[in-house]
Design an enzyme around this catalytic site. Structure first.
Site, mmCIF file in Angstrom:
data_model
loop_
_atom_site.group_PDB
_atom_site.id
_atom_site.type_symbol
_atom_site.label_atom_id
_atom_site.label_comp_id
_atom_site.label_asym_id
_atom_site.label_seq_id
_atom_site.Cartn_x
_atom_site.Cartn_y
_atom_site.Cartn_z
ATOM 1 C CB CYS A 63 -0.942 0.011 1.200
ATOM 2 S SG CYS A 63 -0.108 0.344 2.762
ATOM 3 N NE ARG A 79 8.554 -0.539 0.911
ATOM 4 C CZ ARG A 79 9.620 0.255 0.825
ATOM 5 N NH1 ARG A 79 10.301 0.310 -0.282
ATOM 6 N NH2 ARG A 79 10.007 0.978 1.853
ATOM 7 N N GLY A 132 -13.882 -6.193 0.185
ATOM 8 C CA GLY A 132 -12.700 -6.730 -0.475
ATOM 9 C C GLY A 132 -11.999 -7.754 0.396
ATOM 10 C CB THR A 133 -11.006 -11.023 0.057
ATOM 11 O OG1 THR A 133 -10.890 -11.174 -1.365
ATOM 12 C CG2 THR A 133 -12.457 -11.191 0.462
ATOM 13 N N GLY A 134 -8.503 -8.301 -0.036
ATOM 14 C CA GLY A 134 -7.113 -8.084 -0.379
ATOM 15 C C GLY A 134 -6.172 -8.344 0.784
#
Length: 379
Positions: free
Chosen positions: A48, A50, A209-211
């Protein structure tokens, strides 16, 4: 072995550019390996805050041999092209074109050799993160290596770097208190969200979401006493994620209803454009404001996605608090200086030992060649 590390992060060139690069990160390793013949291995670390490329290149690729970078160049063109002879500029140009950015505006940190390997150790230990000491980064490094292995871009040299980086992160975790302080992007973001809500144990949450941050968000919320958690996924992954984490799955098409019942919405998709636009959120906010169930609480939306899941216009809606990674970055607490110093000392010691190990292996190719030659003579 020539190691290169090219990186864009929250410091340089900033989160907006990192988000653009993160959007084109899938498949980047194989594409780079095909486009730049000088490369022997590529590991792509996209988080998130880099995008880092750990690269194994032919040792002569950065000594001014344009043909290694662009084999189609004629000798005359090669001699005139100074940009083509620089590996860093070549990869920067590739990234800029892929992300639709001007090359002149894409500023990447570029380290070579021992400095690149030392920085990779520091990254895995959480010392180069937006939240210094975060625990999630070492797992992200391992998953990046697994992806590179599956895509056929993980060279033996990069394997050695990743293994030493993981070992260094374990030492930092065991010998300092840096990672034991619950420092993470998720924790800082939930801290911010909690400031706008009643005690979290009395709230309801919806994960969209399932990130990569979804599981960490569930764990953080439960640790704070929030047990009423639902999950929604536009890609039909909600059911499997819910079963694995003991949550309620929101059926496809029922997002608005689930949002109207939630106090905190955390988005962790990071794929494509925003899923929560002003048109989607405005009716939900109006319904909450007009119902007794809303109880005057704002709808707090925390966007932890690299590529924004929430349209910026949502923050202007009445009754809605919108928090994104930029807000999280501004709220990151300072790490304890003593623990950071101790962690950096561990990284330096591990990096020095790693370089000694590599130096001891430097003669391996020559010895192998000599043995082969002797074998041919004897035969």
């Amino acid at each position: 072995m020539t190691t290169h590390l090219l990186s864009a992060d929250h410091r340089l060139p900033g989160l907006d550019v990192v988000a653009r690069l993160g959007g084109v990160a899938p498949g980047l390793g194989p594409d780079l390996l095909e486009a730049v013949p000088a490369l022997r291995g590529v590991l792509v670390l996209s988080t998130c805050n880099r995008l880092t490329l750990l690269i194994d290149a032919d040792s002569w690729a950065d000594t001014g041999c344009p043909a290694a970078l662009h084999p189609d160049l004629s000798p005359a063109d090669a001699s005139r092209s100074t940009a083509a002879s620089d590996l860093g500029e070549t990869i920067t140009a590739f990234l800029a074109e892929r992300a639709g950015l001007p090359q002149s505006g894409l500023l990447l940190t570029h380290l070579v050799g021992a400095a690149a390997r030392r920085e990779m150790l520091a990254i895995a230990a959480g010392l180069s993160s937006m939240v210094v000491g975060e625990a999630q980064i070492v797992g992200q490094v391992r998953r990046a290596a697994e992806t590179a292995a599956a895509e056929g871009t993980l060279s033996p040299e990069l394997v050695r770097v990743v293994e030493r980086a993981s070992a260094t992160a374990r030492r930092v975790a065991h010998e300092t208190e840096l990672s034991g302080q619950g420092r993470s992007v998720v924790a800082v973001g939930v801290d911010q969200a909690a400031a706008h809500l009643p005690p979290l144990e009395d709230c309801r949450a919806l994960i969209v979401g399932t990130g990569s941050y979804a599981g960490a968000t569930v764990a953080d919320l439960r640790a704070r006493g929030l047990s009423d958690i639902a999950v929604y996924s536009a890609s039909n992954r909600a059911e499997a994620f819910a079963v694995g984490h003991g949550l309620r799955a929101v059926p496809t098409g029922a997002l608005s209803g689930a949002m109207s019942r939630a106090d905190l919405v955390v988005t962790c998709r990071g794929t494509g454009g925003p899923i929560l636009t002003a048109d989607v959120v405005a009716p939900v906010a109006a319904e909450r404001a007009g119902s007794a169930g809303g109880d005057g609480r704002p709808l707090v939306i925390l966007d932890l996605a690299l590529t924004r899941d929430v349209d910026e216009a949502v923050g202007a809606l009445p009754g809605v608090v919108h928090l994104d990674l930029a807000r999280v970055r501004d709220a990151v607490p300072e790490a304890e200086a003593q623990q950071v110093t101790a962690a950096r000392a561990i990284v330096e010691a591990e990096a020095a030992d790693f370089e000694r190990t590599l130096a001891g292996r430097a003669m391996d190719p020559l010895i192998t060649a000599l043995r082969a030659q002797v074998g041919r003579v004897v035969a």
